[in-house]
Write a protein that holds these residues in place. Structure first.
Motif: not given
Length: 144
Positions: A46-64, A135-144
């Motif tokens: 986790p210390r090597d990661i600067e930021y995360l980008e979540f993308v859902k193409y079907k819903e056309e959403t992206m969150r950093t 993983f899916d639950k966290l992905f959904d949580e972070f893309t809300k």
């Protein structure tokens, strides 16, 4: 034999039993951690990661996401995903969730997720276990 000698002998025997039980517990811990590492498909610090980008193409959403706690939670979920290499390419499926991990050194890890398959930098794996549900639950949580 007198009572003191008997008591000393019992104490020594009890200490030996405790040492044996501790040794067995330690060996079980080591072997379980070894088997838990089997079939893990990615290793991320986790210390090597600067930021995360979540993308859902079907819903056309992206969150950093760039706060350290969220990065730590998500990378721990990703590290727990287990699987085996698959020859099937699930990229043609309907909904694909994409998680891009941007490293501090400028590198990027792309994770695509669809049903029971996950792709890490273009290599597809058939995932095993309930860790993918987390993983899916966290992905959904972070893309809300």
């Amino acid at each position: 034999m007198n009572q003191k000698m008997i008591d000393r002998k019992r104490k020594r025997e009890n200490k030996k039993k405790i040492k044996i039980v501790l040794l067995i517990a330690f060996l079980i811990y080591i072997s379980s951690s070894f088997f838990a590492m089997q079939n893990r498909i990615i290793k991320i610090n986790p210390r090597d990661i600067e930021y995360l980008e979540f993308v859902k193409y079907k819903e056309e959403t992206m969150r950093t996401v760039n706060d350290k706690q969220s990065i730590k939670v998500m990378t721990s979920a990703i590290k727990k995903i287990k699987g085996k290499k698959s020859t099937k390419d699930a990229s043609e499926s309907s909904e694909i969730r994409v998680l891009n991990l941007y490293k501090k050194n400028g590198g990027k890890i792309e994770i695509l997720r669809k049903n029971t398959f996950v792709s890490i930098d273009g290599i597809w794996y058939k995932i095993i276990g309930s860790s993918s549900d987390r993983f899916d639950k966290l992905f959904d949580e972070f893309t809300k």
